[in-house]
Write an enzyme that holds these catalytic residues in place. Structure first.
Site, PDB file in Angstrom:
ATOM      1  N   LYS A 153      17.001  15.888 -22.859  1.00 41.91           N
ATOM      2  CA  LYS A 153      18.215  15.320 -22.268  1.00 41.91           C
ATOM      3  C   LYS A 153      18.076  15.099 -20.766  1.00 41.91           C
ATOM      4  O   LYS A 153      18.677  14.180 -20.209  1.00 41.91           O
ATOM      5  CB  LYS A 153      19.415  16.199 -22.600  1.00 41.91           C
ATOM      6  CG  LYS A 153      19.769  16.180 -24.079  1.00 41.91           C
ATOM      7  CD  LYS A 153      20.986  17.017 -24.373  1.00 41.91           C
ATOM      8  CE  LYS A 153      21.377  16.908 -25.840  1.00 41.91           C
ATOM      9  NZ  LYS A 153      20.327  17.338 -26.758  1.00 41.91           N
ATOM     10  N   GLU A 237      26.065  19.991 -16.019  1.00 41.45           N
ATOM     11  CA  GLU A 237      26.801  18.781 -15.657  1.00 41.45           C
ATOM     12  C   GLU A 237      28.241  19.113 -15.289  1.00 41.45           C
ATOM     13  O   GLU A 237      28.781  20.150 -15.682  1.00 41.45           O
ATOM     14  CB  GLU A 237      26.804  17.786 -16.829  1.00 41.45           C
ATOM     15  CG  GLU A 237      25.455  17.200 -17.152  1.00 41.45           C
ATOM     16  CD  GLU A 237      25.530  16.184 -18.276  1.00 41.45           C
ATOM     17  OE1 GLU A 237      24.655  15.313 -18.312  1.00 41.45           O
ATOM     18  OE2 GLU A 237      26.451  16.256 -19.103  1.00 41.45           O
ATOM     19  N   HIS A 272      32.553  22.768 -30.127  1.00 40.05           N
ATOM     20  CA  HIS A 272      31.745  21.617 -29.711  1.00 40.05           C
ATOM     21  C   HIS A 272      31.131  20.887 -30.908  1.00 40.05           C
ATOM     22  O   HIS A 272      30.189  20.116 -30.739  1.00 40.05           O
ATOM     23  CB  HIS A 272      30.633  22.033 -28.744  1.00 40.05           C
ATOM     24  CG  HIS A 272      31.124  22.776 -27.550  1.00 40.05           C
ATOM     25  ND1 HIS A 272      31.975  22.216 -26.626  1.00 40.05           N
ATOM     26  CD2 HIS A 272      30.895  24.045 -27.135  1.00 40.05           C
ATOM     27  CE1 HIS A 272      32.247  23.110 -25.687  1.00 40.05           C
ATOM     28  NE2 HIS A 272      31.617  24.217 -25.976  1.00 40.05           N
ATOM     29  N   GLU A 312      25.628   8.555 -27.446  1.00 43.88           N
ATOM     30  CA  GLU A 312      26.894   9.249 -27.267  1.00 43.88           C
ATOM     31  C   GLU A 312      27.375   9.109 -25.824  1.00 43.88           C
ATOM     32  O   GLU A 312      26.598   9.266 -24.883  1.00 43.88           O
ATOM     33  CB  GLU A 312      26.753  10.724 -27.637  1.00 43.88           C
ATOM     34  CG  GLU A 312      26.327  10.935 -29.089  1.00 43.88           C
ATOM     35  CD  GLU A 312      26.481  12.375 -29.538  1.00 43.88           C
ATOM     36  OE1 GLU A 312      26.814  13.231 -28.690  1.00 43.88           O
ATOM     37  OE2 GLU A 312      26.273  12.637 -30.732  1.00 43.88           O
ATOM     38  N   GLU A 326      24.146  11.538 -24.320  1.00 42.43           N
ATOM     39  CA  GLU A 326      22.840  11.760 -24.919  1.00 42.43           C
ATOM     40  C   GLU A 326      22.614  10.729 -26.005  1.00 42.43           C
ATOM     41  O   GLU A 326      23.538  10.033 -26.416  1.00 42.43           O
ATOM     42  CB  GLU A 326      22.726  13.172 -25.512  1.00 42.43           C
ATOM     43  CG  GLU A 326      23.695  13.435 -26.657  1.00 42.43           C
ATOM     44  CD  GLU A 326      23.678  14.882 -27.113  1.00 42.43           C
ATOM     45  OE1 GLU A 326      23.611  15.767 -26.237  1.00 42.43           O
ATOM     46  OE2 GLU A 326      23.728  15.120 -28.323  1.00 42.43           O
ATOM     47  N   ASN A 328      21.027  10.513 -29.888  1.00 43.56           N
ATOM     48  CA  ASN A 328      20.504  11.200 -31.055  1.00 43.56           C
ATOM     49  C   ASN A 328      19.560  10.260 -31.789  1.00 43.56           C
ATOM     50  O   ASN A 328      19.974   9.205 -32.277  1.00 43.56           O
ATOM     51  CB  ASN A 328      21.640  11.643 -31.977  1.00 43.56           C
ATOM     52  CG  ASN A 328      22.495  12.715 -31.327  1.00 43.56           C
ATOM     53  OD1 ASN A 328      21.988  13.725 -30.866  1.00 43.56           O
ATOM     54  ND2 ASN A 328      23.792  12.486 -31.271  1.00 43.56           N
ATOM     55  N   ARG A 330      18.183   9.866 -34.605  1.00 45.24           N
ATOM     56  CA  ARG A 330      18.190  10.117 -36.046  1.00 45.24           C
ATOM     57  C   ARG A 330      19.448   9.513 -36.636  1.00 45.24           C
ATOM     58  O   ARG A 330      20.297   8.976 -35.914  1.00 45.24           O
ATOM     59  CB  ARG A 330      18.183  11.624 -36.314  1.00 45.24           C
ATOM     60  CG  ARG A 330      19.320  12.347 -35.583  1.00 45.24           C
ATOM     61  CD  ARG A 330      19.427  13.793 -35.963  1.00 45.24           C
ATOM     62  NE  ARG A 330      20.277  14.556 -35.059  1.00 45.24           N
ATOM     63  CZ  ARG A 330      21.602  14.589 -35.087  1.00 45.24           C
ATOM     64  NH1 ARG A 330      22.254  13.839 -35.966  1.00 45.24           N
ATOM     65  NH2 ARG A 330      22.288  15.333 -34.237  1.00 45.24           N
TER      66      ARG A 330
END
Length: 737
Positions: A153, A237, A272, A312, A326, A328, A330
């Site tokens: 990331k 962050e 989350h 995202e 980020e 993903n 997949r």
């Protein structure tokens, strides 16, 4: 630079052929194009619902499949769904589903030339993708370089910044000295978000409100990240205080083409982790949809991406700006909602792209049809902070799948949800021509989704779907926290309103149980079939027979009542049952019951007829009775005598010591593994002081002292497995001798 979100009602796009596209997506018939090229036999390197989902598409394309399994999954649904299956090893993921060499060896042994990683486990491992390539296997996913770039990331933030994709202010460097991280957090300003540089699913994420909590949060996040992903590096962050979580489904091919398939709103989360997702996002403009889609495509192109991916974004609802969070690399858990609105099978797209084919649609050809929701159904204890639960599915009856309702699951009735893997039981996916139509379908499907045997979040999902703010699409990631009292039905008004339905449920359950006994337990007396009511005391062979029953209510969302519902059931000569409360608190009801199978009944109460389903099982010295009637589900218990207690043997229960624990006892909040013991037996503790750390299903939980005193009976050691509600230690006021 940031793009702005314009919160305006969406103009619904309507396209013809939606039913045809959805029927094709859900069809099990073979595809006209077949599955040639490199992918002629595929090994699915995963388990549960995603393995079953991938195999379904492969079967439709005429492609044989190979499953892999751990010892805990020997008889699992995904194993039975495959043409072949190969054992990987013991239950722990690191010895089975994370064993890359064993998975590649299984593919080579069975002649599978391609591997589909699903999601989780090795799906975002660049090393695994590279190993597949080195062994001459097709990895059904993106290139290893893209996985590596986007899987880190911190590195991905730097790449996205160079590509002009907006970023949240933060520290994304490689240096992980804890004092440096603390200094960077101070520069950013609290609150901050600590997040692992690898992996996803909310594992290892921590929101830190105060500087004094930073170090402990970092250490905890590092442990959880290492346990989940094998890498414990973190980034820090700025924490957006009122965010929406909006992500974009992208797809690329090996010829340089990249498109997006619109966005999904995944703001409804606990711990989350997403629990309800929808597509497209509500209350956004066409301009915003276009801008966020273009940003996602730019992100994918920056790393030479192909196959399925999700970019995202976090959306600041106060400023209207969105930022890259980020990518993903997949297929996402929530990919079915995108499939429903575009009418395409994304697993089929993955396979065709792995074969070297071009994207089947251009950006202009991608339809946006209707609205879809996905609700993730978990085995979890909602009142205990959504802690994962384990146990046996004694009764499991999902809603039937149709062209507009999908159930993605990897379990069947009788299966066990263990402590080793994610506790998700199923995904319920619905589609409607509008958001309102889809939401009605979601509510109805949830009310008819039947699970008994272990705690689940189905009732909580019903509360979410029915909340007025959610109905209006007013969502952000703090939705559950903000409306907690409403959703958990803890208010006096809510509990009072549910009492009538609970009492009616008990009355219907009592009548149906008596009917079931009456039908199934008949004995032969003088060549005549008579109920056991007439053959055994206290019932008499007279005009009426009476039976007393007691029910203890177990509320799924907490607030369990210690009061017993005591009912009197009178069997009348006309075949009806008169049921009344023993205390006379409400008028009795005449109930006519028609049996329609082992679990299903049709009841008539005062001319109003409804269908009822009952489930029965014995566990922890209790009979458990579940009833579904209308939109309601109730769970009742009846205590058994010792000789009547055929406890569920497939899942160890808490010891008798745990059931009669003394004051100050601390019980295991879930079945899991002791990761770390922080104190010694006899140590002095203050209220709220951490004593040990547990881990289950890759989630860490800190066990704290309930009061000040001295620790006694602390015998657990790191690496030890403990059962739910077993006594971990006791805190006593006086120091033990």
């Amino acid at each position: 630079m940031a793009s702005r979100l314009l919160l305006l009602p969406r103009r619904r796009s309507r396209h013809g052929g939606a039913s045809l596209l959805l029927a094709r997506l859900l069809s099990s018939s073979s595809s006209e194009a077949g599955g040639g090229g490199a992918v002629e036999k595929v090994l699915v390197a995963n388990r549960g619902e995603i393995a079953c989902r991938v195999m379904r598409t492969a079967r439709r394309l005429g492609i044989p499949t190979v499953a892999v399994y751990s010892d805990a999954d020997r008889g699992a649904l995904h194993v039975r769904a495959a043409d072949e299956a190969v054992r990987l090893g013991p239950p722990p993921a690191r010895e089975s589903y994370l064993n890359a060499s064993a998975i590649v060896d299984a593919a080579l042994r069975t002649g599978a030339k391609a591997i589909h990683p699903g999601y989780g486990f090795l799906s975002e491992s660049a090393d695994f993708a590279q190993l597949c390539k080195a062994e001459g296997l097709t990895f059904i996913g993106p290139p290893p370089s893209a996985i590596r770039d986007m899987g880190d990331k911190s590195a991905s933030k730097r790449i996205m910044g160079a590509a002009g994709v907006p970023l949240v202010p933060g520290y994304h460097g490689a240096e992980q000295d804890i004092e440096l991280l603390k200094l960077e957090a101070n520069k950013i300003g609290y609150p901050v978000l600590i997040k692992p540089t690898h992996g996803g699913g909310g594992k290892g994420m921590r929101i830190v409100q105060r500087p004094e909590d930073f170090v402990d949060s970092v250490l905890s996040a590092q442990r959880e990240a290492a346990a989940s992903f094998g890498i414990n590096t973190l980034l820090v962050e700025k924490y957006i205080t009122q965010p929406r979580h909006i992500e974009v489904q992208i797809f690329g091919d090996q010829h340089g083409n990249v498109i997006h398939l619109y966005e999904r709103d995944c703001s409804l989360q606990r711990r989350h982790q997403k629990i309800i997702e929808e597509a497209p996002a509500p209350n956004v403009t066409a301009q915003f949809r276009s801008h966020i889609g273009e940003a996602a495509v730019s992100a994918a192109k920056a790393v030479g991406y192909y196959s399925a991916g999700t970019v995202e974004f976090i959306v600041d609802t106060l400023s209207g700006e969105f930022y890259f969070m980020e990518m993903n690399t997949r297929l996402q858990v929530e990919h079915p909602v995108t499939e429903m609105i575009v009418g395409q099978d994304l697993v089929e797209w993955q396979i065709r792209i792995a074969n070297g084919e071009c994207l089947p649609l251009s950006q202009e050809q991608v339809p946006l049809n209707g609205h879809a929701f996905e609700a993730r159904i978990y085995a979890e204890n909602v009142p205990r902070g959504f802690l994962p639960a384990t146990g046996t599915l004694h009764h499991y009856r999902p809603v039937p799948s149709t062209a507009t309702v999908r159930v993605e699951t990897g379990v069947e009735e009788g299966d066990t949800v263990s402590m080793h893997y994610d506790p998700m039981i199923a995904k319920l996916v619905v589609w409607g021509e509008s958001r309102n139509a889809a939401l009605v379908k979601l509510k109805n499907s949830l009310s008819n989704f039947q699970i008994a045997g272990l705690p689940t979040n189905v009732g909580f999902l019903q509360e979410l779907a029915g909340h007025s703010a959610f109905e209006k699409g007013l969502v952000d990631t703090h939705f559950i926290e903000r409306y907690q009292n409403d959703l958990l039905s803890t208010s006096t008004q809510a509990l009072s309103g549910s009492h009538e339905a609970e009492e009616l449920g008990a009355i219907l359950a009592a009548a149906c149980i008596c009917k079931k006994d009456h039908v199934s337990s008949e004995v032969s007396l003088h060549d005549k079939k008579l109920s056991m009511w007439y053959a055994h005391p206290p019932f008499r062979m007279h005009h009426f027979a009476k039976r007393l029953m007691e029910f203890e209510l177990d509320r799924e969302l907490g607030g369990s009542s210690d009061d017993l519902l005591k009912l009197s059931v009178t069997y009348r000569s006309d075949g009806t049952y008169f049921v009344e409360t023993e205390d006379g608190s409400s008028p009795g009801l005449d109930v006519k019951v028609d049996s329609r199978g082992d679990h299903d009944f049709r009841v008539d109460v005062g001319g109003l007829q409804t269908d009822v389903t009952l489930a029965f099982y014995s566990k922890d010295n209790c009979n458990h009775i579940h009833i579904w009637h209308g939109k309601h589900h109730h769970h009742y218990r009846q205590t058994l005598r010792a000789e009547q207690s055929p406890d569920d043997s497939s899942q160890p229960s808490a010891s008798s010591e745990a059931r009669s624990h003394p004051k100050g006892s601390v019980l295991a909040p879930m079945a899991g593994l002791v990761v770390k013991v922080l104190l010694k037996d006899g140590a002095r503790v203050e209220e709220g002081q951490p004593v040990m750390v547990m881990e289950a299903m890759k989630m860490e939980h800190v066990v704290k002292a309930p009061c000040a005193g001295y620790v006694e009976g602390l015998k657990a050691t790191a690496g030890q497995q403990v059962f739910d509600s077993s006594v971990l230690f006791t805190v006593k006021e006086n120091k033990p001798n």
